[in-house]
Design a protein around this motif. Structure first.
Motif, PDB file in Angstrom:
ATOM      1  N   ALA A 108       0.835  -1.211   0.000  1.00 14.03           N
ATOM      2  CA  ALA A 108       0.000   0.000   0.000  1.00 14.03           C
ATOM      3  C   ALA A 108       0.866   1.256   0.000  1.00 14.03           C
ATOM      4  O   ALA A 108       0.566   2.220  -0.709  1.00 14.03           O
ATOM      5  CB  ALA A 108      -0.927   0.003   1.210  1.00 14.03           C
ATOM      6  N   CYS A 109       1.939   1.241   0.765  1.00 12.62           N
ATOM      7  CA  CYS A 109       2.829   2.414   0.798  1.00 12.62           C
ATOM      8  C   CYS A 109       3.473   2.655  -0.560  1.00 12.62           C
ATOM      9  O   CYS A 109       3.584   3.798  -1.007  1.00 12.62           O
ATOM     10  CB  CYS A 109       3.892   2.245   1.882  1.00 12.62           C
ATOM     11  N   ARG A 110       3.856   1.584  -1.240  1.00 11.96           N
ATOM     12  CA  ARG A 110       4.437   1.726  -2.585  1.00 11.96           C
ATOM     13  C   ARG A 110       3.374   2.162  -3.592  1.00 11.96           C
ATOM     14  O   ARG A 110       3.597   3.063  -4.393  1.00 11.96           O
ATOM     15  CB  ARG A 110       5.092   0.421  -3.028  1.00 11.96           C
ATOM     16  N   SER A 111       2.205   1.534  -3.546  1.00 17.13           N
ATOM     17  CA  SER A 111       1.140   1.817  -4.520  1.00 17.13           C
ATOM     18  C   SER A 111       0.638   3.254  -4.432  1.00 17.13           C
ATOM     19  O   SER A 111       0.349   3.882  -5.445  1.00 17.13           O
ATOM     20  CB  SER A 111      -0.040   0.872  -4.307  1.00 17.13           C
ATOM     21  N   PHE A 112       0.504   3.767  -3.217  1.00 17.44           N
ATOM     22  CA  PHE A 112      -0.018   5.111  -3.022  1.00 17.44           C
ATOM     23  C   PHE A 112       1.081   6.150  -2.819  1.00 17.44           C
ATOM     24  O   PHE A 112       0.802   7.297  -2.497  1.00 17.44           O
ATOM     25  CB  PHE A 112      -0.986   5.140  -1.837  1.00 17.44           C
ATOM     26  N   SER A 113       2.345   5.739  -2.976  1.00 18.05           N
ATOM     27  CA  SER A 113       3.510   6.622  -2.875  1.00 18.05           C
ATOM     28  C   SER A 113       3.594   7.357  -1.539  1.00 18.05           C
ATOM     29  O   SER A 113       3.947   8.529  -1.481  1.00 18.05           O
ATOM     30  CB  SER A 113       3.514   7.636  -4.023  1.00 18.05           C
ATOM     31  N   TYR A 114       3.283   6.649  -0.450  1.00 18.18           N
ATOM     32  CA  TYR A 114       3.442   7.243   0.872  1.00 18.18           C
ATOM     33  C   TYR A 114       4.920   7.271   1.218  1.00 18.18           C
ATOM     34  O   TYR A 114       5.604   6.268   1.106  1.00 18.18           O
ATOM     35  CB  TYR A 114       2.705   6.430   1.942  1.00 18.18           C
ATOM     36  N   THR A 115       5.397   8.407   1.636  1.00 16.31           N
ATOM     37  CA  THR A 115       6.805   8.533   1.991  1.00 16.31           C
ATOM     38  C   THR A 115       7.009   8.740   3.485  1.00 16.31           C
ATOM     39  O   THR A 115       8.115   8.586   3.975  1.00 16.31           O
ATOM     40  CB  THR A 115       7.449   9.710   1.241  1.00 16.31           C
TER      41      THR A 115
ATOM     42  N   LYS B 273       6.051   7.267   6.877  1.00 10.24           N
ATOM     43  CA  LYS B 273       5.475   6.181   7.663  1.00 10.24           C
ATOM     44  C   LYS B 273       5.679   6.472   9.144  1.00 10.24           C
ATOM     45  O   LYS B 273       6.705   7.012   9.544  1.00 10.24           O
ATOM     46  CB  LYS B 273       6.156   4.861   7.324  1.00 10.24           C
TER      47      LYS B 273
ATOM     48  N   MET C  28      -0.298  11.998   6.146  1.00 13.58           N
ATOM     49  CA  MET C  28      -0.751  12.628   4.912  1.00 13.58           C
ATOM     50  C   MET C  28      -1.646  13.808   5.251  1.00 13.58           C
ATOM     51  O   MET C  28      -1.909  14.069   6.410  1.00 13.58           O
ATOM     52  CB  MET C  28      -1.462  11.621   4.019  1.00 13.58           C
TER      53      MET C  28
ATOM     54  N   PRO D  82      -2.892   3.266   5.604  1.00 15.94           N
ATOM     55  CA  PRO D  82      -2.689   3.490   4.176  1.00 15.94           C
ATOM     56  C   PRO D  82      -3.857   2.980   3.348  1.00 15.94           C
ATOM     57  O   PRO D  82      -4.533   2.034   3.734  1.00 15.94           O
ATOM     58  CB  PRO D  82      -1.410   2.718   3.870  1.00 15.94           C
ATOM     59  N   GLY D  83      -4.108   3.656   2.258  1.00 14.79           N
ATOM     60  CA  GLY D  83      -5.122   3.211   1.316  1.00 14.79           C
ATOM     61  C   GLY D  83      -6.446   3.931   1.420  1.00 14.79           C
ATOM     62  O   GLY D  83      -7.368   3.640   0.680  1.00 14.79           O
TER      63      GLY D  83
END
Length: 103
Positions: free
Chosen positions: A59-66, A68, A90, A101-102
């Motif tokens: 989810a962090c990769r898919s939604f580009s969360y930087t 955490k 966010m 996430p998500g």
């Protein structure tokens, strides 16, 4: 007891302790923490894919969360991971929040 101590150990985590549990905030899911989370996840009877470390990573990769923020709670006596709360930082409507996430 209510004796709480705060130790900032480095740029990636902050630790708060009382006499029974140690709470830490991590900003990186390193290999060691990931393995501990996987072991905890596998040992519980009420798991699903959405609370697994693999899902959090994906989810962090898919939604580009930087940003955490991973809260861990450990038993002080044994050092065993007893709980984990994986969150991301966010903005919603201009307000900075911690959320799963998500969303």
């Amino acid at each position: 007891g209510s004796d709480i101590r705060r130790d900032t150990t480095n740029n990636t985590s902050t630790t708060i302790s009382n006499q029974r549990f140690q709470t830490s905030y991590h900003h990186l899911l390193d290999d060691h923490l990931r393995r501990e989370w996987e072991q905890l996840w596998e040992s519980l009877g009420n798991t699903n894919i959405a609370n697994s470390p693999g899902w959090f990573d994906a989810a962090c990769r898919s939604f580009s969360y930087t940003q955490k923020v991973i809260l861990t709670i450990r038993d002080i006596a044994s050092g065993t991971l007893v709980a984990i709360v994986p969150l991301v930082r966010m903005r919603f409507f201009g307000i900075q929040v911690l959320t799963v996430p998500g969303l």
